[in-house]
Design a protein around this motif. Structure first.
Motif, short mmCIF file in Angstrom:
data_model
loop_
_atom_site.label_atom_id
_atom_site.label_comp_id
_atom_site.label_asym_id
_atom_site.label_seq_id
_atom_site.Cartn_x
_atom_site.Cartn_y
_atom_site.Cartn_z
N LEU A 487 0.85 -1.19 0.00
CA LEU A 487 0.00 0.00 0.00
C LEU A 487 0.88 1.24 0.00
CD1 LEU A 487 -2.72 1.50 0.29
CD2 LEU A 487 -2.48 1.23 2.78
N VAL A 488 0.69 2.10 -1.00
CA VAL A 488 1.44 3.35 -1.10
C VAL A 488 0.46 4.51 -1.01
CG1 VAL A 488 3.13 4.67 -2.40
CG2 VAL A 488 3.02 2.19 -2.70
N SER A 489 0.68 5.40 -0.05
CA SER A 489 -0.17 6.57 0.11
C SER A 489 0.51 7.80 -0.47
CB SER A 489 -0.50 6.81 1.58
OG SER A 489 -1.27 7.98 1.72
N PHE A 490 0.01 8.25 -1.61
CA PHE A 490 0.46 9.51 -2.22
C PHE A 490 -0.47 10.62 -1.72
CE2 PHE A 490 1.84 6.22 -5.23
CZ PHE A 490 3.17 6.57 -5.42
N ALA A 491 -0.48 10.81 -0.41
CA ALA A 491 -1.40 11.75 0.21
C ALA A 491 -0.78 12.23 1.52
CB ALA A 491 -2.75 11.08 0.47
N LYS A 492 -1.47 13.11 2.22
CA LYS A 492 -0.98 13.57 3.51
C LYS A 492 -0.73 12.38 4.42
CE LYS A 492 -4.00 17.63 3.21
NZ LYS A 492 -5.17 18.31 3.81
N ALA A 493 0.26 12.50 5.26
CA ALA A 493 0.59 11.39 6.17
C ALA A 493 -0.61 11.02 7.04
CB ALA A 493 1.78 11.78 7.04
N TYR A 494 -1.38 12.02 7.47
CA TYR A 494 -2.50 11.76 8.37
C TYR A 494 -3.58 10.92 7.71
CZ TYR A 494 -0.49 15.55 11.17
OH TYR A 494 0.35 16.34 11.92
N ALA A 495 -3.60 10.81 6.38
CA ALA A 495 -4.64 10.05 5.69
C ALA A 495 -4.64 8.59 6.13
CB ALA A 495 -4.45 10.15 4.18
N LEU A 496 -3.46 8.05 6.43
CA LEU A 496 -3.37 6.64 6.82
C LEU A 496 -4.08 6.34 8.14
CD1 LEU A 496 0.32 5.74 5.85
CD2 LEU A 496 -1.77 4.87 4.79
N SER A 497 -4.36 7.39 8.93
CA SER A 497 -5.06 7.16 10.19
C SER A 497 -6.47 6.64 9.96
CB SER A 497 -5.11 8.44 11.02
OG SER A 497 -5.84 9.45 10.35
N GLY A 498 -6.99 6.75 8.75
CA GLY A 498 -8.32 6.24 8.44
C GLY A 498 -8.38 4.73 8.31
N TYR A 512 3.62 11.07 0.77
CA TYR A 512 3.33 12.46 1.14
C TYR A 512 2.61 13.28 0.08
CZ TYR A 512 6.52 11.19 4.86
OH TYR A 512 7.10 10.53 5.92
N GLN A 513 3.02 13.18 -1.17
CA GLN A 513 2.41 13.97 -2.24
C GLN A 513 2.26 13.13 -3.50
OE1 GLN A 513 5.13 17.67 -0.97
NE2 GLN A 513 3.71 18.22 -2.59
N ASN A 514 1.35 13.56 -4.37
CA ASN A 514 1.11 12.82 -5.60
C ASN A 514 1.62 13.59 -6.80
OD1 ASN A 514 0.09 10.58 -7.06
ND2 ASN A 514 -1.66 11.79 -7.70
N ASN A 515 2.85 13.30 -7.19
CA ASN A 515 3.44 13.93 -8.37
C ASN A 515 4.47 12.97 -8.96
OD1 ASN A 515 5.92 14.28 -6.87
ND2 ASN A 515 5.00 16.07 -5.92
N ASP A 516 5.03 13.35 -10.09
CA ASP A 516 5.95 12.45 -10.80
C ASP A 516 7.18 12.12 -9.96
OD1 ASP A 516 4.19 12.54 -12.87
OD2 ASP A 516 5.50 13.59 -14.27
N PHE A 517 7.69 13.10 -9.21
CA PHE A 517 8.89 12.85 -8.41
C PHE A 517 8.62 11.78 -7.35
CE2 PHE A 517 9.33 17.32 -9.77
CZ PHE A 517 10.53 17.22 -10.46
N ALA A 518 7.50 11.90 -6.65
CA ALA A 518 7.15 10.92 -5.62
C ALA A 518 6.91 9.55 -6.25
CB ALA A 518 5.93 11.39 -4.85
N GLN A 519 6.21 9.53 -7.39
CA GLN A 519 5.90 8.26 -8.04
C GLN A 519 7.16 7.58 -8.56
OE1 GLN A 519 2.67 8.89 -10.84
NE2 GLN A 519 1.45 9.95 -9.30
N ASN A 520 8.09 8.37 -9.11
CA ASN A 520 9.38 7.81 -9.54
C ASN A 520 10.10 7.16 -8.36
OD1 ASN A 520 9.06 8.76 -12.12
ND2 ASN A 520 10.40 10.51 -11.89
N ALA A 521 10.18 7.89 -7.26
CA ALA A 521 10.94 7.41 -6.10
C ALA A 521 10.33 6.14 -5.53
CB ALA A 521 11.01 8.50 -5.04
N VAL A 522 9.01 6.09 -5.41
CA VAL A 522 8.36 4.91 -4.83
C VAL A 522 8.61 3.68 -5.69
CG1 VAL A 522 6.15 3.86 -4.28
CG2 VAL A 522 6.61 6.19 -3.56
N ALA A 523 8.45 3.82 -7.01
CA ALA A 523 8.68 2.67 -7.90
C ALA A 523 10.10 2.15 -7.73
CB ALA A 523 8.42 3.07 -9.35
N GLN A 524 11.05 3.05 -7.59
CA GLN A 524 12.44 2.62 -7.45
C GLN A 524 12.70 1.96 -6.10
OE1 GLN A 524 15.56 5.13 -9.50
NE2 GLN A 524 13.97 6.67 -9.27
N ILE A 525 12.04 2.41 -5.07
CA ILE A 525 12.18 1.76 -3.76
C ILE A 525 11.57 0.37 -3.80
CG2 ILE A 525 11.35 1.84 -1.37
CD1 ILE A 525 11.77 4.91 -1.54
#
Length: 959
Positions: A487-498, A512-525
């Motif tokens: 599960l990857v949350s491209f949203a505010k950290a507090y969203a996971l509290s739901g 934390y955020q939903n943009n190309d930089f975050a999506q690139n980094a997550v795929a690589q991790i």
């Protein structure tokens, strides 16, 4: 003693130099102050709101304030950079004393202005542990502010967001602890002020632990003085010690300092003067928060609120609702000696001194030339990439699923949740392996997959609700029960509290955020080309707490980075684009794919042109090209290396011992080494297809059928099948061909054609299955392989020729090489298809000397043996299987600028793959230059591939 004397001399000189500057500044300030009327002095206290997206009436209203009220500054809000620059120039030209210009751009100018750059929110930076990067953010934001003619960006936010339900701060805060906030605010401040632009810590004394928005009502911060000292005031103390330029005072109720709970902190003498200025010894500029905010505006009327704010000790009054009225009120108080001359001079002279420091003794218009380009320079992308690479936080990694290792054993699905796009994330995942997209309506299909990746994608807006919907939580719960779930949350950290139960969710990543930089980094991790490094800046629930963050191991797979971050100058790649586009314009080839990788990271991936000159289908990065002779190093050579390691073959083996058809012929004593280095005296090429044509040069019925049958089982092209076991006829013809008289380098397909049978016999499997099983599936090269039409639609494959001499059809999805076609599309010298990225993976495997991911495909010593220029001394540049850079004074396949340890190959259809261990560089160029016919190789004559390669080497920045 001599060194000590030099140090003392230097210190003394520095002190003297500073004193001289201060003396000159004070002289200018005093002279200007003495020349000002009372109205001009009072006008300096106001920084009024300016919008570059409003009409001419708004601008004229500001002109009136500048000319008649002599306002000291502007704070810009919505608009665009060109319009703001125009307004700044227009209004500054009317000011006798240039105005201070500021903006609330906490994550960059894009917080307020269109067409400008966006950096991460502070809470995303709160996850970053490398404080040097945050300092670079400060530097970058300051440069952008200066470029737009500004002296202030009202940041950093030093509110400590202890309350998750804070409606106005939230992701604007670095985190929930004083240490997280202070460390990052200090780094930001240092970066900002290193550029002679002033940082402003806000919102004093601390707006983090409240559930009320001061834009609408007065929040109460009802804490003890001890708590305030330990928490809220802590970052201010540290920043003040380090030379903070300015502070913005919030509109809060602070009973521990101001007994009257109705008086906002911004209007409180106890808070502004006694606490901030006297007790905390802050000597910099003090701004109010916007005075139109209801927490202040509800307390007093316009004009009166400004007077109260000034009397409280503020220097600059932001966003006054009625400047003329406020000026009149302050002027009246001055006349009544309710405001002394000393008090007025204290703030006005301080404002003037800041203007002197930033060079506002005279106004220089903002240069609008290339303004938008400068504000969006690609170097900011390089920094953003680093920031997101460091920020992504791994909160759970059950069974050590990440990084995903054995790709050949995995079947992976992706499900998008949320209200924003996840298409780039899916595209990135597919760069590593096949990934199937499913929807929330058909999650039953997920049972067929070994792993499911859920991307929760929310619109990247700090004010939007990022809570999961009940339907989404149900889907997560169901998938967690039946699948290995990431599960990857491209949203505010507090969203996971739901999500209340994480027990069955194997992996949790916070992006934390939903943009190309975050999506690139997550795929690589996920696939191990980046390590997870981030730490959670806030507490989400009892399971995920502040400073949580797991680390992962990095694998030797191709990652993704930017040119500059890997030491290459992007300007050269503009020239590369020009060469590629020019080649297409001149019809050297219809289409091109290009990939460049450095230090194990793809830094450039681009497609040019169309499948054909009809320009009906544009080339995409995922399209496949016929690789032609790249097959020699991407299929046959690695299999021979494997055979050598498996002790099934030796380089001194004789061809007569390996191939029955060669026994008793003059080929029997040819060594495998000579064949692989192209000095076995074999013919370069034989047109095996010509004897199979009839008298009118069409496929003879003796050898071909237009339908499949047991006697004609091997498909040559669409609707054309060749007689069973014709490959033996090809071997016989090779065996009977005449050898050259002299043992010297002469490139030949024949040895590689013959080696296919050797490999298949040894492993009792076909070459296409062997290379797929042993290499391509393991490295995630899902497009690389023989017989592409078994897996891909023809629309994804570029045609290579309109054949009017053998197959009499458009060759598309079937191998171009005639002999390889006669072998059913699987040959040792040709037959592979791929996109450029998957070719790069194999080249990186070679560059890693046999390692990719966690797999060791062959030993380092084996690769070094095959990459050795064994016969260079004899004038033969070839490695064993691999081509090498041309020898001095000779023509060759490369730019001639690579290192001697570099290796690769070129192909007839206009392909090239080259790797250089010394520069850790891979270059892959694919084209279909043979379309519509292969008669004239314009691409080669123009040295297109080589010229691009030369520019890549020229782009390498000095270390």
């Amino acid at each position: 003693m001599k060194n000590l004397s030099l140090v003392l001399l230097f210190v003394s000189a520095s002190i003297w130099g500073q004193k001289k500057v201060d003396t000159e500044a004070n002289k200018w300030v005093n002279n200007v102050y003495q020349s000002m009327s009372l109205d001009e002095r009072i006008g300096q206290l106001f920084m009024v709101a300016a919008y570059s997206n409003l009409n001419e009436a708004h601008i004229q209203g500001l002109e009136k304030l500048v000319q008649e009220q002599h306002v000291g500054g502007l704070i810009f809000f919505q608009g665009g950079p060109q319009r703001q620059a125009t307004m700044t120039n227009r209004l500054q030209s009317l000011a006798r004393i240039p105005m201070l210009i500021g903006i609330d751009g906490e994550w960059g100018l894009s917080m307020r202005l269109d067409s400008t750059y966006r950096f991460p929110y502070n809470m995303t930076l709160g996850a970053v542990q490398n404080l040097d990067l945050i300092e670079q953010v400060g530097v970058s934001m300051a440069k952008q502010a200066k470029r737009l003619g500004m002296q202030f960006n009202f940041g950093p936010v030093v509110d400590i967001n202890i309350n998750p339900k804070n409606p106005i701060i939230g992701v604007r805060s670095f985190g929930e602890t004083r240490e997280i906030v202070t460390e990052r605010a200090l780094a930001f401040m240092k970066g900002y002020q290193s550029q002679n632009v002033f940082a402003t810590a806000k919102h004093f004394p601390g707006h983090g632990d409240t559930s009320t928005d001061s834009h609408y009502s007065l929040p109460v911060i009802d804490f003890s003085r001890d708590r305030l000292n330990r928490v809220e005031l802590y970052p201010y103390k540290k920043l003040i010690e380090e030379g903070l330029s300015s502070v913005m005072v919030a509109h809060l109720s602070l009973p521990a300092i101001e007994p009257d709970k109705n008086i906002p902190t911004s209007l409180s003498y106890n808070v502004v003067t006694k606490l901030l200025r006297e007790e905390m010894k802050f000597e910099g500029l003090i701004f109010t928060d916007a005075l139109n905010m209801k927490a202040a505006a509800n307390y007093l009327q316009p004009g009166e609120v400004d007077l109260a704010a000034f009397k409280a000790g503020n220097d600059l009054l932001l966003f006054s609702e009625n400047v003329p009225n406020a000026v009149a009120k302050i002027k009246e108080a001055y006349a009544n000696q309710d405001i002394t001359e000393d008090r007025l001079a204290y703030s006005v002279k301080k404002i003037l001194k800041y203007k002197y420091k930033t060079g506002l003794t005279s106004f220089t218009p903002v240069d609008k030339t290339n303004l938008v380009q400068d504000l969006n320079d690609s170097s900011y992308d390089d920094l953003n990439e680093k920031l997101y690479n460091e920020a992504i936080t791994l909160l759970k990694n059950g069974h050590h699923i990440l990084p995903i290792k054995n790709l050949e054993k995995e079947s992976i699905a992706y499900l998008k949740l949320g209200d924003d796009s996840g298409s780039h994330f899916l595209e990135m995942l597919r760069k590593y392996t096949d990934v199937t997209e499913i929807t929330i309506d058909d999650i039953e299909k997920a049972k067929d997959f070994s792993k499911v990746i859920i991307g929760y994608h929310k619109v990247d807006n700090p004010w939007r609700n990022h809570d999961f919907q009940a339907l989404e939580i149900d889907a997560i719960t169901k998938l967690a029960e039946q699948n290995k779930l990431i599960l990857v949350s491209f949203a505010k950290a507090y969203a996971l509290s739901g999500i209340y139960d994480f027990d069955n969710i194997d992996v949790v990543l916070q992006a934390y955020q939903n943009n190309d930089f975050a999506q690139n980094a997550v795929a690589q991790i996920i696939f191990g080309t980046l390590e997870a490094k981030g730490k959670l800046p806030v507490t989400i629930n009892k399971e995920f707490k502040v400073n949580d963050g797991l680390k992962t191991k990095k694998l030797k797979r191709l990652g993704f980075s930017s040119l500059r971050n890997e030491g290459l100058d992007p300007l050269y790649f503009v020239k590369i684009d020009s060469i590629a586009n020019d080649a297409i314009q001149r019809q050297y080839t219809p289409g091109i794919q290009l990939v460049v990788a450095r230090h194990g990271n793809v830094v450039y991936q681009k497609s040019y042109g169309f499948h054909t000159y009809e320009k009906d289908i544009a080339v995409k990065d995922t399209d496949l090209f016929d690789l032609a002779s790249l097959t020699k190093i991407l299929a046959t050579t690695p299999m021979v290396m494997k055979m050598v390691e498996d002790d099934k073959l030796r380089l001194n083996s004789k061809m007569g011992d390996l191939i029955p058809e060669f026994k008793g012929t003059d080929k029997k004593n040819l060594s495998l080494l000579d064949v692989l280095t192209h000095q076995a005296r074999l013919h370069p090429w034989i047109a095996f297809y010509k004897p199979t044509l009839d008298s009118v040069q069409k496929p003879s019925k003796e050898w071909y059928s237009y339908i499949y049958s047991a006697d004609f089982p091997t498909q040559v092209s669409e609707h054309l099948f060749i007689k069973k076991n014709y490959n033996k006829e090809i071997l016989k013809e090779i065996a009977s061909s005449k050898l050259g008289a002299k043992k010297e380098y002469k490139y030949s397909d024949l040895g590689f054609i013959a080696l296919k049978g050797v490999i298949e016999k040894s492993y009792k499997s076909s070459l296409d299955q062997l290379v797929s099983k042993n290499f391509y599936k393991k490295i995630g090269a899902s497009s690389l392989g023989y017989l592409p039409l078994q897996k891909f639609d023809s629309s994804q494959i570029l045609p290579t020729e309109d054949d009017n001499y053998f197959r009499y059809t458009r060759v598309q999805g079937y191998v171009h090489d005639m002999t390889a076609a006669m072998e059913g599309g699987v040959a040792g010298h040709a037959g592979l298809f791929s996109n450029a990225l998957d070719v790069t993976k194999m080249m990186q495997l070679f560059l890693n000397k046999g390692v990719y991911g966690e797999d060791q495909f062959f030993n380092e010593e084996t690769f070094d043996t095959f990459n050795d220029c064994v016969f260079c001394k004899d004038g033969n540049r070839r490695g064993i299987g691999f081509d090498k850079q041309q020898l001095k004074g000779n023509a060759g396949p490369s730019c001639g600028c690579a290192s001697s340890s570099s290796f690769g190959h070129t192909g007839f259809t206009g392909t090239m793959a080259w790797a250089d261990p010394e520069e850790e560089l891979v270059y892959v160029f694919l084209s279909n230059r043979s379309f519509p016919n292969s008669n004239e190789n314009k691409l080669s004559k123009a040295n297109v591939r080589e010229n691009i390669q030369r520019l890549i080497y020229e782009s390498i920045l000095e270390k």
